[in-house]
Structure formats: C-alpha cells, structure tokens
Design a protein around this motif. Structure first.
Motif: not given
Length: 300
Positions: A142-148, A167-171, A181-182
């Motif tokens: 998730x960290x690498x795939x989204x950059x969050x 997709x994910x809703x990021x705060x 996007x995931x």
C-alpha cells in the motif's frame, strides 16, 4: 515550571486537534521544545515570557557548537517559532523572539528511493501464511503502491477502502481528503489480509476496532510501529540500506515520473498543496535520464 509544562501540553493538543498534525510531527515539536526548555534552565531563565531575541541568538550559537546538522537547526528554530506564535495568540507573550531569527539554509538533498530489484527483495520477506506477515505485506504494497504518508496509512479505516473500484479515501494534512487508486498487487495483499489475517488479529481483543491495520494485540497500529516493521523487513531482506516509510513515498513518486506520469497528477496523488514540493522528484528523474543517455548514446 509546572505552568510552563501546561503551556507545552496545550500547544501539543492544539497541533493534534486544530492542525491535525501526525503523531510523529507532534513528537518532534515536543522534543524541540523540551530541548529549548533545558537550555533555559541552564541559563537560569524563568518562563517563556522572559526569552529575548538576544537569548535566541545565543541558543542558535549553542546548537551550532553541538554540531547539529543545518536541517536539524532549521527544524528546531521553526518549531520554536510556531510555539511562540501560539503563545502570542494565547496572550502569554507579547512578541515572538524567534520571528526574526534567520533559519540556516537547508542542505539540498535529493529524495532517496529504491530500485525495482531492491523492492523485489522487500516484497519477498513477509511470511504471508501468518496474520502478521499478511499485514506487513499489505502495508508495504500500500505504501509503495499509493505513495501515501505513514500517518495517512495508520488513519485508514475499513470503510475508507473500496476494493471493487480499487481506490482509497485518504485523510491527509490539514484534514484534506483525497482518493488514491490502489494497484492490483496492493489490492491482492489487502484482500488477503482483511479476509484472513485481520480477523485473526481482531480475535486478540474485545475491542472492535475499525482501523485497517492492527497490531499483534488487535489494537490500531501506530506510526512508530510501522517504522519498526519496515526496519525489520529491511534486516530480513539483507539489503545494506536504511529506509523510512517516506522512502517508499519517494520511490512511488520517482518511479511514476520515470515512467512518464504527469507532474500535476503525481502532485494530486501525493496530496501536495504546492507543486514545488513535487518538483523535487524531477531532479531525480533528470539524473535517471542522464544516466540512460550516457549509457546509450555513442557520443555521450
């Protein structure tokens, strides 16, 4: 200094509640203020209101004598400037003695990132037959795939994921929300963890948490724990490097731009409010292009 301590607590609560700062950021602020408080004790200064600009200059000299890096000095002064801005707002002090203190120029450092072969070693470490291994693999993907950011990762709840539309809703910072996007690898790792490992971890506690990522006790996972998880993965991968969660974020941005992604799109995915924050990654991609040119062009 009890009343002074209460002022620090009030400021940290302000960062958490009003500014929505991450626990890691708040931890740094607290450390920087505590360091300055220790300096005041050494100088026999009673209270934050007694601090003058001359004393701030003396503090700067002390930091340089201790051989702190320029970036660290800049952060410490910036922390104190924000703290005194808060004290001024609360009518505790009349002036901000740190307002005129000039910050040392930060050393220009290109973001550290991982190459694909290094990433592959990381992705092959976790034992995905265990709940902890499934969780760790899901975090890594998730960290690498989204950059969050890691703080955004820890805030994720089950309801924030929509694996059907990937997709994910990021705060993010400042309570700003964005959809990211995931990718297929992260989706697969998350599905495995949610359907299996997370349920087993949740059985360890009577509390029914909605947090996506749980620790071995079934409680919400902290940002510090994620850093410890990554350090352990690095050790087991036998890579002779040091990474932080931010390195995976840097890697995401660098790989995206190397493959031709639009800078504005990467800015939106990273949740940067300023394009200049994203442009630092173009320096990395320029180095990448130059290396390709030097290796491929007959007259390079």
């Amino acid at each position: 200094m009890e009343s002074e301590r209460q002022l620090v607590v009030d400021f940290l609560n302000y960062l958490m509640i009003e500014k929505n700062s991450s626990p890691f950021t708040i931890e740094h602020y607290e450390k920087d203020i505590n360091d300055f408080t220790s300096f005041l004790k050494q100088q026999a200064i009673e209270g934050f209101a007694a601090v003058s600009y001359v004393l701030v200059r003396h503090y700067l000299v002390t930091l340089h004598e201790k051989k702190y890096a320029r970036n660290t000095v800049a952060r410490k002064i910036s922390s104190m400037r924000s703290f005194y801005r808060f004290l001024n707002r609360e009518k505790i002090v009349e002036e901000n003695p740190f307002a005129m203190a000039s910050l040392p120029k930060k050393a220009k450092m290109l973001p550290q990132f991982l190459y694909e072969k290094e990433l592959e070693k990381l992705f092959n470490v976790s034992d995905i037959s265990t709940p902890i291994g499934q969780r760790n693999q899901a975090i890594l993907e998730l960290l690498y795939g989204t950059g969050i950011r890691v703080s955004e990762c820890c805030k994720l709840q089950l309801k924030d994921l929509d694996l059907f539309v990937e997709a994910a809703l990021v705060k993010g910072k400042g309570k700003k929300e964005r959809y990211v996007p995931i990718g297929s690898f992260a989706k697969e790792a998350l599905e495995r963890y949610i359907s299996d490992g997370r349920k087993l971890l949740l059985e360890k506690t009577e509390n029914r948490s909605d947090s996506l990522f749980l620790n071995y006790k079934g409680e919400p996972l902290s940002a510090r724990s994620v850093r410890n998880i990554l350090n352990k993965i690095i050790e087991e991968s036998s890579l002779n490097i040091h990474i932080s969660p931010h390195v995976l974020r840097h890697t995401f941005a660098t790989h995206m731009l190397n493959e031709g992604a639009d800078l504005r799109a990467v800015q939106e995915l990273l949740g940067h409010s300023q394009l200049s924050s994203t442009q630092v990654y173009t320096h990395v991609t320029k180095d990448h292009l130059k290396k390709i040119y030097n290796n491929a062009h007959p007259r390079a």
